[in-house]
Design a protein around this motif. Structure first.
Motif, PDB file in Angstrom:
ATOM      1  N   UNK A  48       0.826  -1.210   0.000  1.00 22.85           N
ATOM      2  CA  UNK A  48       0.000   0.000   0.000  1.00 22.85           C
ATOM      3  C   UNK A  48       0.861   1.260   0.000  1.00 22.85           C
ATOM      4  N   UNK A  49       2.028   1.211   0.629  1.00 20.27           N
ATOM      5  CA  UNK A  49       2.918   2.379   0.696  1.00 20.27           C
ATOM      6  C   UNK A  49       4.355   1.894   0.830  1.00 20.27           C
ATOM      7  N   UNK A  50       5.266   2.606   0.192  1.00 20.16           N
ATOM      8  CA  UNK A  50       6.687   2.273   0.221  1.00 20.16           C
ATOM      9  C   UNK A  50       7.453   3.394   0.925  1.00 20.16           C
ATOM     10  N   UNK A  51       8.747   3.184   1.122  1.00 16.70           N
ATOM     11  CA  UNK A  51       9.589   4.169   1.809  1.00 16.70           C
ATOM     12  C   UNK A  51       9.439   5.549   1.182  1.00 16.70           C
ATOM     13  N   UNK A  52       9.226   6.547   2.025  1.00 16.89           N
ATOM     14  CA  UNK A  52       9.081   7.922   1.570  1.00 16.89           C
ATOM     15  C   UNK A  52       7.646   8.348   1.332  1.00 16.89           C
ATOM     16  N   UNK A  53       6.721   7.390   1.227  1.00 17.07           N
ATOM     17  CA  UNK A  53       5.303   7.732   1.054  1.00 17.07           C
ATOM     18  C   UNK A  53       4.730   8.250   2.365  1.00 17.07           C
ATOM     19  N   UNK A  54       3.692   9.072   2.293  1.00 16.76           N
ATOM     20  CA  UNK A  54       3.025   9.496   3.526  1.00 16.76           C
ATOM     21  C   UNK A  54       2.464   8.279   4.265  1.00 16.76           C
ATOM     22  N   UNK A  55       2.560   8.295   5.573  1.00 17.66           N
ATOM     23  CA  UNK A  55       2.053   7.191   6.385  1.00 17.66           C
ATOM     24  C   UNK A  55       0.523   7.209   6.341  1.00 17.66           C
ATOM     25  N   UNK A  56      -0.123   6.140   5.868  1.00 18.31           N
ATOM     26  CA  UNK A  56      -1.582   6.110   5.859  1.00 18.31           C
ATOM     27  C   UNK A  56      -2.142   6.184   7.278  1.00 18.31           C
ATOM     28  N   UNK A  57      -3.205   6.926   7.468  1.00 18.38           N
ATOM     29  CA  UNK A  57      -3.794   7.095   8.804  1.00 18.38           C
ATOM     30  C   UNK A  57      -4.268   5.776   9.378  1.00 18.38           C
ATOM     31  N   UNK A  58      -4.718   4.846   8.536  1.00 21.73           N
ATOM     32  CA  UNK A  58      -5.257   3.590   9.045  1.00 21.73           C
ATOM     33  C   UNK A  58      -4.195   2.673   9.629  1.00 21.73           C
ATOM     34  N   UNK A  59      -2.916   2.926   9.370  1.00 19.44           N
ATOM     35  CA  UNK A  59      -1.853   2.075   9.922  1.00 19.44           C
ATOM     36  C   UNK A  59      -1.736   2.264  11.424  1.00 19.44           C
ATOM     37  N   UNK A  64       1.763  -1.414  16.325  1.00 22.26           N
ATOM     38  CA  UNK A  64       2.848  -0.872  17.137  1.00 22.26           C
ATOM     39  C   UNK A  64       3.751  -0.030  16.240  1.00 22.26           C
ATOM     40  N   UNK A  65       3.277   1.142  15.865  1.00 22.17           N
ATOM     41  CA  UNK A  65       4.004   2.041  14.980  1.00 22.17           C
ATOM     42  C   UNK A  65       4.201   3.358  15.715  1.00 22.17           C
ATOM     43  N   UNK A  66       5.386   3.923  15.577  1.00 23.23           N
ATOM     44  CA  UNK A  66       5.652   5.234  16.175  1.00 23.23           C
ATOM     45  C   UNK A  66       4.706   6.242  15.530  1.00 23.23           C
ATOM     46  N   UNK A  67       3.773   6.760  16.294  1.00 21.13           N
ATOM     47  CA  UNK A  67       2.727   7.641  15.761  1.00 21.13           C
ATOM     48  C   UNK A  67       3.259   9.001  15.313  1.00 21.13           C
ATOM     49  N   UNK A  68       4.527   9.294  15.586  1.00 25.10           N
ATOM     50  CA  UNK A  68       5.110  10.555  15.136  1.00 25.10           C
ATOM     51  C   UNK A  68       5.623  10.463  13.707  1.00 25.10           C
ATOM     52  N   UNK A  69       5.682   9.240  13.158  1.00 27.30           N
ATOM     53  CA  UNK A  69       6.168   9.069  11.791  1.00 27.30           C
ATOM     54  C   UNK A  69       5.205   9.714  10.808  1.00 27.30           C
ATOM     55  N   UNK A  70       5.744  10.535   9.931  1.00 27.91           N
ATOM     56  CA  UNK A  70       4.929  11.178   8.900  1.00 27.91           C
ATOM     57  C   UNK A  70       5.032  10.440   7.562  1.00 27.91           C
ATOM     58  N   UNK A  77       7.624  -1.303   4.610  1.00 22.49           N
ATOM     59  CA  UNK A  77       6.463  -1.258   3.730  1.00 22.49           C
ATOM     60  C   UNK A  77       5.189  -1.205   4.556  1.00 22.49           C
ATOM     61  N   UNK A  78       4.161  -0.626   3.991  1.00 17.35           N
ATOM     62  CA  UNK A  78       2.814  -0.730   4.529  1.00 17.35           C
ATOM     63  C   UNK A  78       2.090  -1.693   3.606  1.00 17.35           C
ATOM     64  N   UNK A  79       1.500  -2.745   4.182  1.00 16.77           N
ATOM     65  CA  UNK A  79       0.824  -3.757   3.368  1.00 16.77           C
ATOM     66  C   UNK A  79      -0.633  -3.865   3.787  1.00 16.77           C
ATOM     67  N   UNK A  80      -1.456  -4.320   2.845  1.00 13.87           N
ATOM     68  CA  UNK A  80      -2.848  -4.602   3.169  1.00 13.87           C
ATOM     69  C   UNK A  80      -3.289  -5.832   2.403  1.00 13.87           C
ATOM     70  N   UNK A  81      -4.264  -6.514   2.958  1.00 13.69           N
ATOM     71  CA  UNK A  81      -4.821  -7.690   2.301  1.00 13.69           C
ATOM     72  C   UNK A  81      -6.016  -7.298   1.461  1.00 13.69           C
ATOM     73  N   UNK A  89      -1.154  -4.252   7.834  1.00 14.34           N
ATOM     74  CA  UNK A  89      -0.392  -3.274   8.617  1.00 14.34           C
ATOM     75  C   UNK A  89      -1.208  -2.614   9.717  1.00 14.34           C
ATOM     76  N   UNK A  90      -2.530  -2.743   9.672  1.00 12.60           N
ATOM     77  CA  UNK A  90      -3.344  -2.231  10.801  1.00 12.60           C
ATOM     78  C   UNK A  90      -3.028  -2.982  12.065  1.00 12.60           C
TER      79      UNK A  90
END
Length: 95
Positions: A48-59, A64-70, A77-81, A89-90
């Motif tokens: 769903x998202x690769x390095x440098x992409x904006x962090x999707x809000x649903x992640x 267990x993700x650092x919520x300060x990451x933009x 990677x951010x992945x989804x089924x 990644x949720x």
């Protein structure tokens, strides 16, 4: 991964040196699983998202993700089924 993959489907996997792009299917070991060939904890998900992409809000919902990451960090990677109730990644966080 329904409807892309169904129970009983066979999947051939090829290791690539190039990083995956958004929309690619990736195979990875479930975080925390044993690293042995017979381990059934392999997962197939869509990127769903690769390095440098904006962090999707649903992640950040339950993972267990650092919520300060933009943005998605390098090497992650951010992945989804494709299935509605898929573990992605949720729940797993960054892969």
């Amino acid at each position: 991964m329904a409807p892309t993959l169904r129970d009983g489907d066979h999947l051939f996997v090829r290791r690539r040196s190039a990083p995956p792009d958004r929309g690619d299917l990736v195979v990875f070991r479930h975080p925390g699983s044993r690293a042995v060939p017979a381990d059934p904890a392999l997962r197939v998900k869509r990127v769903a998202a690769v390095a440098g992409d904006p962090m999707p809000a649903w992640v950040s919902a339950g993972a267990a993700v650092d919520h300060r990451l933009r943005t998605v960090p390098d090497g992650q990677l951010v992945v989804h089924g494709d299935a509605r109730l898929s573990q992605d990644s949720r729940q797993l966080g960054l892969v």
